[in-house]
Design a protein around this motif. Structure first.
Motif, PDB file in Angstrom:
ATOM      1  N   LEU A 208       0.825  -1.323   0.381  1.00 58.61           N
ATOM      2  CA  LEU A 208      -0.057   0.317  -0.107  1.00 58.61           C
ATOM      3  C   LEU A 208       0.900   1.233  -0.105  1.00 58.61           C
ATOM      4  CD1 LEU A 208      -3.181   1.354   0.243  1.00 58.61           C
ATOM      5  CD2 LEU A 208      -3.103   0.997   2.979  1.00 58.61           C
ATOM      6  N   ALA A 209       1.642   1.427   0.784  1.00 59.03           N
ATOM      7  CA  ALA A 209       3.222   2.428   0.909  1.00 59.03           C
ATOM      8  C   ALA A 209       3.592   2.443  -0.241  1.00 59.03           C
ATOM      9  CB  ALA A 209       4.231   1.796   1.896  1.00 59.03           C
ATOM     10  N   LEU A 210       3.853   1.256  -1.136  1.00 60.14           N
ATOM     11  CA  LEU A 210       4.432   1.519  -2.659  1.00 60.14           C
ATOM     12  C   LEU A 210       3.680   1.529  -3.209  1.00 60.14           C
ATOM     13  CD1 LEU A 210       6.843  -1.490  -2.644  1.00 60.14           C
ATOM     14  CD2 LEU A 210       7.373   0.882  -1.833  1.00 60.14           C
ATOM     15  N   VAL A 211       2.122   1.636  -3.568  1.00 61.24           N
ATOM     16  CA  VAL A 211       1.111   2.199  -4.210  1.00 61.24           C
ATOM     17  C   VAL A 211       1.176   3.659  -4.062  1.00 61.24           C
ATOM     18  CG1 VAL A 211      -0.466   1.911  -5.276  1.00 61.24           C
ATOM     19  CG2 VAL A 211       0.620   0.178  -5.438  1.00 61.24           C
ATOM     20  N   CYS A 212       1.121   3.922  -3.203  1.00 60.78           N
ATOM     21  CA  CYS A 212       1.038   5.580  -2.918  1.00 60.78           C
ATOM     22  C   CYS A 212       1.576   6.257  -3.136  1.00 60.78           C
ATOM     23  CB  CYS A 212       0.400   5.271  -0.872  1.00 60.78           C
ATOM     24  SG  CYS A 212      -1.430   4.850  -0.804  1.00 60.78           S
ATOM     25  N   ALA A 213       3.260   5.713  -2.578  1.00 61.13           N
ATOM     26  CA  ALA A 213       4.356   5.930  -3.482  1.00 61.13           C
ATOM     27  C   ALA A 213       4.462   6.909  -5.390  1.00 61.13           C
ATOM     28  CB  ALA A 213       5.743   5.804  -2.835  1.00 61.13           C
ATOM     29  N   ASP A 214       3.769   5.930  -5.211  1.00 64.35           N
ATOM     30  CA  ASP A 214       4.149   5.721  -6.555  1.00 64.35           C
ATOM     31  C   ASP A 214       4.713   5.499  -7.290  1.00 64.35           C
ATOM     32  OD1 ASP A 214       2.557   6.209  -9.484  1.00 64.35           O
ATOM     33  OD2 ASP A 214       3.143   8.309  -9.917  1.00 64.35           O
ATOM     34  N   VAL A 215       5.569   4.302  -6.401  1.00 57.10           N
ATOM     35  CA  VAL A 215       6.727   3.431  -7.180  1.00 57.10           C
ATOM     36  C   VAL A 215       5.877   2.196  -7.925  1.00 57.10           C
ATOM     37  CG1 VAL A 215       8.719   1.416  -5.998  1.00 57.10           C
ATOM     38  CG2 VAL A 215       8.018   3.726  -4.881  1.00 57.10           C
ATOM     39  N   ILE A 216       4.880   1.652  -7.399  1.00 50.46           N
ATOM     40  CA  ILE A 216       4.246   0.481  -8.387  1.00 50.46           C
ATOM     41  C   ILE A 216       2.631   1.166  -8.155  1.00 50.46           C
ATOM     42  CG2 ILE A 216       3.314  -1.570  -8.069  1.00 50.46           C
ATOM     43  CD1 ILE A 216       5.486  -2.622  -6.329  1.00 50.46           C
ATOM     44  N   ARG A 217       1.740   0.895 -10.126  1.00 57.18           N
ATOM     45  CA  ARG A 217       1.400   1.083 -10.860  1.00 57.18           C
ATOM     46  C   ARG A 217       0.515  -0.126 -11.069  1.00 57.18           C
ATOM     47  NH1 ARG A 217       1.846   6.670 -14.329  1.00 57.18           N
ATOM     48  NH2 ARG A 217       2.597   7.222 -12.551  1.00 57.18           N
ATOM     49  N   PRO A 218      -0.287  -1.214  -9.905  1.00 55.38           N
ATOM     50  CA  PRO A 218      -1.132  -2.305  -9.700  1.00 55.38           C
ATOM     51  C   PRO A 218      -1.879  -1.959 -11.809  1.00 55.38           C
ATOM     52  CG  PRO A 218      -1.217  -1.486  -7.472  1.00 55.38           C
ATOM     53  CD  PRO A 218      -0.238  -0.616  -8.203  1.00 55.38           C
ATOM     54  N   SER A 219      -2.763  -2.793 -12.024  1.00 55.11           N
ATOM     55  CA  SER A 219      -3.323  -2.242 -12.994  1.00 55.11           C
ATOM     56  C   SER A 219      -4.853  -2.201 -12.632  1.00 55.11           C
ATOM     57  CB  SER A 219      -3.653  -4.274 -13.982  1.00 55.11           C
ATOM     58  OG  SER A 219      -4.138  -4.973 -12.887  1.00 55.11           O
ATOM     59  N   MET A 220      -5.303  -2.277 -13.084  1.00 58.72           N
ATOM     60  CA  MET A 220      -6.827  -1.848 -13.302  1.00 58.72           C
ATOM     61  C   MET A 220      -7.675  -2.796 -12.813  1.00 58.72           C
ATOM     62  SD  MET A 220      -8.241   1.646 -13.482  1.00 58.72           S
ATOM     63  CE  MET A 220      -8.087   3.136 -13.828  1.00 58.72           C
TER      64      MET A 220
ATOM     65  N   TRP B 132      -6.322  -5.706 -11.186  1.00 56.97           N
ATOM     66  CA  TRP B 132      -5.768  -6.234 -10.065  1.00 56.97           C
ATOM     67  C   TRP B 132      -6.640  -5.251  -8.695  1.00 56.97           C
ATOM     68  CZ3 TRP B 132      -3.732  -4.185  -5.426  1.00 56.97           C
ATOM     69  CH2 TRP B 132      -2.798  -6.390  -4.931  1.00 56.97           C
ATOM     70  N   LEU B 133      -6.079  -3.679  -8.985  1.00 57.60           N
ATOM     71  CA  LEU B 133      -7.303  -3.239  -8.608  1.00 57.60           C
ATOM     72  C   LEU B 133      -8.405  -3.348  -8.283  1.00 57.60           C
ATOM     73  CD1 LEU B 133      -4.878   0.190  -8.850  1.00 57.60           C
ATOM     74  CD2 LEU B 133      -4.944  -0.676  -6.988  1.00 57.60           C
ATOM     75  N   SER B 134      -9.786  -3.706  -9.096  1.00 54.62           N
ATOM     76  CA  SER B 134     -10.606  -3.800  -8.948  1.00 54.62           C
ATOM     77  C   SER B 134     -11.648  -4.706  -8.438  1.00 54.62           C
ATOM     78  CB  SER B 134     -11.382  -4.069 -10.540  1.00 54.62           C
ATOM     79  OG  SER B 134     -10.948  -4.969 -11.020  1.00 54.62           O
ATOM     80  N   SER B 135     -10.542  -5.726  -7.799  1.00 55.67           N
ATOM     81  CA  SER B 135     -10.584  -6.318  -7.418  1.00 55.67           C
ATOM     82  C   SER B 135     -10.240  -6.639  -6.054  1.00 55.67           C
ATOM     83  CB  SER B 135      -9.952  -7.885  -7.479  1.00 55.67           C
ATOM     84  OG  SER B 135      -8.959  -8.015  -7.456  1.00 55.67           O
ATOM     85  N   SER B 136      -9.753  -5.777  -5.746  1.00 62.22           N
ATOM     86  CA  SER B 136      -8.875  -5.603  -4.690  1.00 62.22           C
ATOM     87  C   SER B 136      -9.786  -4.613  -2.990  1.00 62.22           C
ATOM     88  CB  SER B 136      -7.068  -4.266  -4.702  1.00 62.22           C
ATOM     89  OG  SER B 136      -7.623  -3.759  -3.141  1.00 62.22           O
ATOM     90  N   MET B 137     -10.201  -4.897  -2.425  1.00 61.96           N
ATOM     91  CA  MET B 137     -11.038  -4.438  -1.463  1.00 61.96           C
ATOM     92  C   MET B 137     -10.340  -4.147   0.348  1.00 61.96           C
ATOM     93  SD  MET B 137     -13.968  -4.677  -2.977  1.00 61.96           S
ATOM     94  CE  MET B 137     -14.972  -4.606  -1.599  1.00 61.96           C
ATOM     95  N   SER B 138      -8.881  -3.519  -0.213  1.00 61.50           N
ATOM     96  CA  SER B 138      -8.516  -3.093   0.840  1.00 61.50           C
ATOM     97  C   SER B 138      -8.776  -1.769   1.159  1.00 61.50           C
ATOM     98  CB  SER B 138      -7.287  -2.490   0.833  1.00 61.50           C
ATOM     99  OG  SER B 138      -6.607  -1.455   1.468  1.00 61.50           O
ATOM    100  N   PRO B 139      -9.266  -1.833   3.266  1.00 57.50           N
ATOM    101  CA  PRO B 139      -9.910  -0.337   3.284  1.00 57.50           C
ATOM    102  C   PRO B 139      -9.448   1.159   3.437  1.00 57.50           C
ATOM    103  CG  PRO B 139      -9.647  -2.483   5.440  1.00 57.50           C
ATOM    104  CD  PRO B 139      -9.330  -3.118   3.500  1.00 57.50           C
ATOM    105  N   HIS B 140      -8.237   1.079   3.366  1.00 50.11           N
ATOM    106  CA  HIS B 140      -7.590   1.989   3.738  1.00 50.11           C
ATOM    107  C   HIS B 140      -6.491   2.023   2.400  1.00 50.11           C
ATOM    108  CE1 HIS B 140      -6.977  -0.159   7.833  1.00 50.11           C
ATOM    109  NE2 HIS B 140      -7.045  -1.303   7.438  1.00 50.11           N
ATOM    110  N   LEU B 141      -7.171   2.275   0.803  1.00 54.45           N
ATOM    111  CA  LEU B 141      -6.970   2.847  -0.270  1.00 54.45           C
ATOM    112  C   LEU B 141      -7.084   3.282  -0.074  1.00 54.45           C
ATOM    113  CD1 LEU B 141      -4.720   1.782  -2.869  1.00 54.45           C
ATOM    114  CD2 LEU B 141      -7.187   1.141  -3.359  1.00 54.45           C
ATOM    115  N   ARG B 142      -8.104   4.559   0.126  1.00 55.12           N
ATOM    116  CA  ARG B 142      -8.639   5.390  -1.119  1.00 55.12           C
ATOM    117  C   ARG B 142      -7.917   7.391   0.513  1.00 55.12           C
ATOM    118  NH1 ARG B 142     -14.064   6.901   0.246  1.00 55.12           N
ATOM    119  NH2 ARG B 142     -13.778   8.200   2.329  1.00 55.12           N
TER     120      ARG B 142
END
Length: 357
Positions: A130-142, A144-154
C-alpha cells in the motif's frame, strides 16, 4: 474531458454503471483512458531512495507500530522484487506473480521471505505494498485494483496524492446528488484510478472511469464459459469441471473463480490432455500425476540479452504450490461430495493418486 467536480462525476458514473462490457468498450473508443505510463521518476528510484521517502511525511504518520510494520513489509517487497527482471520497480512488479491478481498475491513473497530466513507477515506485506502504491513506485493494473478491497486504499491515496482534490469533491456534492454511501463508493473508485494511473483528481478523464468499470465487468459470465476457453477434448471431464465450478461459485468471488478455473482446467486437465492424448478419467496411473507435478513446477521464461537476442531459460514456477493445492482440493471435494450425493458425484469420487496434492 476531466472529472473535476461532484456534479460532473456523479452523472458520469450513474450513466455508465449499468453498461455491459461491449458497450463500455464502445465508449472507450470515444473517451480513451490515460496510459498508466511505462517510466516515471519514482519508479526509477533506488532501493534506498524509496525507503527514505516512505520514512517521511505523509507516509510516516507518527504511529510507531503501524509505521514499523509498513517499513518492514516494504523493505521485504523491494528485496523480493529485485529478484525479477527489470530496470524499474514497475517492470519488476509486472514480471512478478504478484501482479497477476490481488487475490492471494502475498503467497509468493511470503514463501520467498521464509526461504531466506525472514519471518514475513501477510499484514506487513499488504501494508508495505500500500505504501509503495501510494508513493507511486508501483502502479497495479486496473484489473488488479478492481478486485482489491483494501479498506485503507482510499485514505492512504488521498493523504499521499491529492488531499485537496478529494476534499473539493466532497464539498462539491450538491442537494439531490448521491447519498454519503454512494459518494464514498465513488471516491473509492477514484482512489483506484489514481493508484493505477498516477496523478491527481484533476488528471482523471472519463476513459479512466470506463476502464475501471470494464475491469470490474466479468468477461466470462458462467463457469461453462470459463471452462470452454481451454477447449477440452473430453466432454465428461469438461462437464464435471463445469459442475464443480458451479458448485463452488456461490461461496467465492469472481476473481477467485477465474483463478480456480485457470488452475484446474488450464494448468491441470488441459495439460494432461496435451501430454496424454485420449485421457478421460480422474483415476490416474501413478506416473501421470508425478510427471504433471514435475512439469508444473517450472516455467519457461524469455530474457532479452544486451545484444538484442532472446534467451530462453527454465525457472521455478512460484505459483506451482497453489496450483497443486487447487487440484488437491478438487479431488478431496469430489470424494466428499460422492459420499453425500453418490448418484451425482459417485462415478468421480476416487482420488486416483491426486488427493495427496
Amino acid at each position: 474531458m476531466t472529472i473535476t467536480t461532484g456534479p460532473l462525476l456523479a452523472p458520469s458514473v450513474r450513466a455508465v454503471k449499468s453498461l455491459a462490457g461491449g458497450e463500455i468498450e464502445t465508449y472507450l473508443q470515444m473517451f480513451p483512458p490515460r496510459s498508466p505510463g511505462t517510466d516515471w521518476v519514482t519508479t526509477r528510484s533506488s532501493h534506498e531512495e524509496v525507503l527514505h521517502r516512505l520514512d517521511q511525511p505523509p507516509f510516516e504518520n507518527g504511529k510507531d507500530s503501524t509505521h514499523l510494520m509498513r517499513m518492514v513489509g516494504a523493505r521485504l517487497l523491494l528485496r523480493w522484487l529485485e529478484t525479477f527482471e527489470g530496470e524499474t520497480w514497475r517492470q519488476r512488479w509486472n514480471a512478478s506473480p504478484g501482479a497477476t491478481t490481488s487475490i492471494g498475491w502475498t503467497a509468493a513473497p511470503l514463501a520467498w521471505g521464509t526461504a531466506h530466513g525472514r519471518k514475513p507477515q501477510r499484514a506487513g506485506l499488504e501494508s508495505g505494498l500500500l505504501a509503495l502504491v501510494c508513493a507511486d513506485v508501483i502502479r497495479p493494473s486496473m484489473a488488479w485494483l478492481s478486485s482489491s478491497m483494501s479498506p485503507h486504499l482510499r485514505g492512504a491515496i488521498e493523504t499521499a496524492r491529492d488531499p485537496k482534490g478529494f476534499t473539493d469533491l466532497r464539498n462539491a456534492r450538491m442537494p439531490g446528488q448521491p447519498d454519503q454511501r454512494r459518494t464514498s463508493k465513488a471516491l473509492n473508485a477514484l482512489a483506484r484510478i489514481l493508484a493505477a494511473k498516477g496523478g491527481g483528481i484533476d488528471d482523471i478523464v472519463v476513459g479512466d472511469v470506463l476502464e475501471l468499470l470494464l475491469a470490474a465487468t466479468p468477461t466470462f459470465t458462467s463457469p461453462a464459459q470459463l471452462v470452454d476457453r481451454f477447449d477440452l477434448k473430453c466432454k465428461p471431464i469438461r462437464d464435471l469441471l463445469v459442475s464443480y465450478l458451479t458448485e463452488r461459485q456461490p461461496s467465492i468471488d469472481y476473481v477467485t473463480l477465474m483463478q480456480l478455473s485457470r488452475n484446474l482446467v488450464g494448468y491441470f486437465w488441459a495439460d494432461l490432455e496435451q501430454h496424454h492424448p485420449g485421457i478421460d478419467s480422474l483415476h490416474l496411473a501413478p506416473e501421470v500425476p508425478d510427471s504433471w507435478k514435475a512439469r508444473i513446477a517450472v516455467k519457461t521464461v524469455k530474457h532479452r540479452m544486451p545484444n538484442g537476442t532472446v534467451a530462453t531459460t527454465t525457472e521455478p514456477r512460484i505459483a506451482a504450490l497453489m496450483i497443486r493445492m487447487a487440484v488437491r482440493g478438487f479431488y478431496l471435494d469430489i470424494a466428499q461430495w460422492a459420499l453425500d450425493e453418490p448418484e451425482r458425484w459417485g462415478p468421480w469420487g476416487a482420488t486416483g493418486g491426486m488427493g495427496g496434492g
